[in-house]
Design a protein around this motif. Structure first.
Motif, PDB file in Angstrom:
ATOM      1  N   GLU A  40      33.939  23.750  11.054  1.00  0.00           N
ATOM      2  CA  GLU A  40      35.319  24.262  10.453  1.00  0.00           C
ATOM      3  C   GLU A  40      35.912  25.076  11.704  1.00  0.00           C
ATOM      4  O   GLU A  40      37.078  25.029  11.388  1.00  0.00           O
ATOM      5  CB  GLU A  40      34.724  25.093   9.301  1.00  0.00           C
ATOM      6  N   SER A  41      35.122  25.627  12.570  1.00  0.00           N
ATOM      7  CA  SER A  41      36.013  26.401  13.502  1.00  0.00           C
ATOM      8  C   SER A  41      36.666  25.348  14.375  1.00  0.00           C
ATOM      9  O   SER A  41      37.738  25.743  14.746  1.00  0.00           O
ATOM     10  CB  SER A  41      35.051  27.374  14.368  1.00  0.00           C
ATOM     11  N   ALA A  42      35.965  24.326  14.778  1.00  0.00           N
ATOM     12  CA  ALA A  42      36.628  23.331  15.675  1.00  0.00           C
ATOM     13  C   ALA A  42      37.859  22.686  15.101  1.00  0.00           C
ATOM     14  O   ALA A  42      38.836  22.482  15.698  1.00  0.00           O
ATOM     15  CB  ALA A  42      35.654  22.488  16.067  1.00  0.00           C
ATOM     16  N   LEU A  43      37.761  22.570  13.897  1.00  0.00           N
ATOM     17  CA  LEU A  43      38.857  21.692  13.175  1.00  0.00           C
ATOM     18  C   LEU A  43      39.913  22.417  12.793  1.00  0.00           C
ATOM     19  O   LEU A  43      41.066  22.083  12.081  1.00  0.00           O
ATOM     20  CB  LEU A  43      38.298  20.828  12.118  1.00  0.00           C
ATOM     21  N   GLY A  44      39.450  23.705  12.540  1.00  0.00           N
ATOM     22  CA  GLY A  44      40.258  24.771  11.994  1.00  0.00           C
ATOM     23  C   GLY A  44      40.587  24.608  10.542  1.00  0.00           C
ATOM     24  O   GLY A  44      41.847  24.834   9.900  1.00  0.00           O
ATOM     25  N   LYS A  45      39.611  24.049   9.730  1.00  0.00           N
ATOM     26  CA  LYS A  45      40.147  23.679   8.349  1.00  0.00           C
ATOM     27  C   LYS A  45      38.482  23.831   7.494  1.00  0.00           C
ATOM     28  O   LYS A  45      37.455  23.256   8.066  1.00  0.00           O
ATOM     29  CB  LYS A  45      40.409  22.337   8.174  1.00  0.00           C
ATOM     30  N   LYS A  46      38.510  24.319   6.386  1.00  0.00           N
ATOM     31  CA  LYS A  46      37.401  24.269   5.598  1.00  0.00           C
ATOM     32  C   LYS A  46      37.049  22.607   4.951  1.00  0.00           C
ATOM     33  O   LYS A  46      37.922  21.955   4.863  1.00  0.00           O
ATOM     34  CB  LYS A  46      37.595  25.051   4.375  1.00  0.00           C
ATOM     35  N   GLY A  47      35.581  22.456   4.946  1.00  0.00           N
ATOM     36  CA  GLY A  47      35.426  21.157   4.434  1.00  0.00           C
ATOM     37  C   GLY A  47      34.749  21.133   3.482  1.00  0.00           C
ATOM     38  O   GLY A  47      34.761  22.249   2.639  1.00  0.00           O
ATOM     39  N   VAL A  48      33.961  20.240   2.894  1.00  0.00           N
ATOM     40  CA  VAL A  48      33.162  20.268   1.666  1.00  0.00           C
ATOM     41  C   VAL A  48      31.605  19.804   2.069  1.00  0.00           C
ATOM     42  O   VAL A  48      31.343  18.823   2.959  1.00  0.00           O
ATOM     43  CB  VAL A  48      33.556  19.451   0.316  1.00  0.00           C
ATOM     44  N   TYR A  49      30.714  20.558   1.943  1.00  0.00           N
ATOM     45  CA  TYR A  49      29.193  20.006   2.084  1.00  0.00           C
ATOM     46  C   TYR A  49      28.524  19.600   0.794  1.00  0.00           C
ATOM     47  O   TYR A  49      28.624  20.326  -0.264  1.00  0.00           O
ATOM     48  CB  TYR A  49      28.534  21.229   2.804  1.00  0.00           C
ATOM     49  N   LYS A  50      27.930  18.570   0.705  1.00  0.00           N
ATOM     50  CA  LYS A  50      27.172  17.972  -0.271  1.00  0.00           C
ATOM     51  C   LYS A  50      25.766  17.843   0.010  1.00  0.00           C
ATOM     52  O   LYS A  50      25.148  17.265   0.798  1.00  0.00           O
ATOM     53  CB  LYS A  50      27.565  16.667  -0.574  1.00  0.00           C
ATOM     54  N   ASP A  51      24.995  18.981  -0.445  1.00  0.00           N
ATOM     55  CA  ASP A  51      23.552  19.246  -0.213  1.00  0.00           C
ATOM     56  C   ASP A  51      22.837  17.933  -0.593  1.00  0.00           C
ATOM     57  O   ASP A  51      21.840  17.375   0.125  1.00  0.00           O
ATOM     58  CB  ASP A  51      23.181  20.324  -0.819  1.00  0.00           C
TER      59      ASP A  51
END
Length: 316
Positions: A40-51
């Motif tokens: 998320e730091s590299a892309l500058g955007k929050k994503g979604v994590y599916k456990d």
């Protein structure tokens, strides 16, 4: 490439529901909080994590584009949202990046050069649509390494392109009328036999291949890293457009093509998305226009062709 909702409308992901997946022996190790933070730091955007799948996905929609099909404006969630996902190998010794980028013609080769300069591979370049203006291509990018290194290499690849989140316009306000109002959702769900997700003004189904165990370079390919079938609806219940992708084994391809044509749906492209996948998966893109219920019946009929040869008649 889901019977329950996975992602919210604002993310505009092409994979936004989770099909119940069998848990493989030797479950894939999950990503750590530090690894997710690195992405998320590299892309500058929050994503979604599916456990459940040990997959982290970041949406990369092309909100800067204005798309028409046969002259009619088309919302970006209909099929113009890119994405990138990260997942570890089953043994945890490496990780994979897999993504799909939405590109204008003149953007394709500069991104190829940038990806290869950063040690990433191009696994497919193809169309998803007919009749769209401007003409759009989709390029799949893959690579192996550590999570943090892959995130940096991918960010460096897209940094000077419109794909990079910081280079996109600010998100628009949510539409006043969404897919919930545009479509008779209970009727469509009854036909397709899945629950979709409202995605802005569209309604979308994303369905995994829970009958298959597809491996690629030690990574189990699952719904949110690209092994899925989807159908997106735009327009209105009585005058809708459908577009989507069907993930097939090679011996399923022509039965799916025949079924789509019998239901007056156009076959737009047949191609692969991945390199080194076993068994090898072929993807088919299709398009149609008409009453939403009629289009849904054609999609459901194509789903019924999947799994017949692999396990004697999987019920999707």
């Amino acid at each position: 490439m889901q019977a329950t909702a996975l992602l919210g409308t604002s993310l505009l992901l092409p994979v936004n529901q989770l099909q119940a997946m069998p848990v493989p022996q030797g479950k894939t190790p999950g990503l750590t909080s530090e690894e997710i933070a690195a992405i998320e730091s590299a892309l500058g955007k929050k994503g979604v994590y599916k456990d459940a799948e040990s997959v982290h996905t970041t949406a990369l929609p092309r909100n800067d584009l204005k798309i028409t099909i046969k002259g009619a404006p088309i919302p970006i969630p209909f099929g113009f949202g890119g994405w990138v996902s990260f997942k570890k190998s089953v043994d945890g010794k490496s990780a994979m990046i897999m993504g799909d980028t939405v590109l204008l013609q003149e953007e394709v080769n500069p991104l190829i050069s940038a990806a290869q300069a950063n040690g990433l591979e191009i696994s497919a370049i193809h169309n998803h649509f007919f009749y769209e203006e401007p003409r759009i291509f989709y390029m799949h990018i893959q690579g192996m390494g550590s999570i943090a290194d892959l995130a940096k290499r991918y960010a460096d690849t897209i940094r000077d392109s419109k794909i990079f989140p910081a280079n996109q316009p600010a998100p628009a306000a949510p539409p006043a009328i969404t897919g919930k109002e545009n479509f008779d959702i209970p009727a469509l769900d009854a036909i397709v036999k899945y629950t979709g997700t409202v995605n802005g003004p569209t309604y979308k189904y994303t369905i995994g291949r829970s009958d298959l165990k597809v491996m690629m370079m030690g990574v189990e390919m699952t719904t949110n890293i690209g092994l899925n079938t989807w159908a997106s609806f735009a327009g209105k219940q009585d005058d809708a457009q459908i577009a989507g992708d069907i993930a097939m084994l090679p011996d399923e391809v022509n039965s799916v093509i025949k079924t789509l044509r019998l239901h007056n749906l156009e076959v737009v492209a047949v191609h692969s998305h991945m390199l080194n996948d076993d068994p090898h998966i072929i993807f088919l893109h299709y398009y149609g226009r008409g009453p939403a219920a009629t289009l849904a019946q054609g999609f459901r009929a194509a789903l019924d062709e999947l799994g017949k040869k692999s396990d004697g008649g999987m019920k999707m």
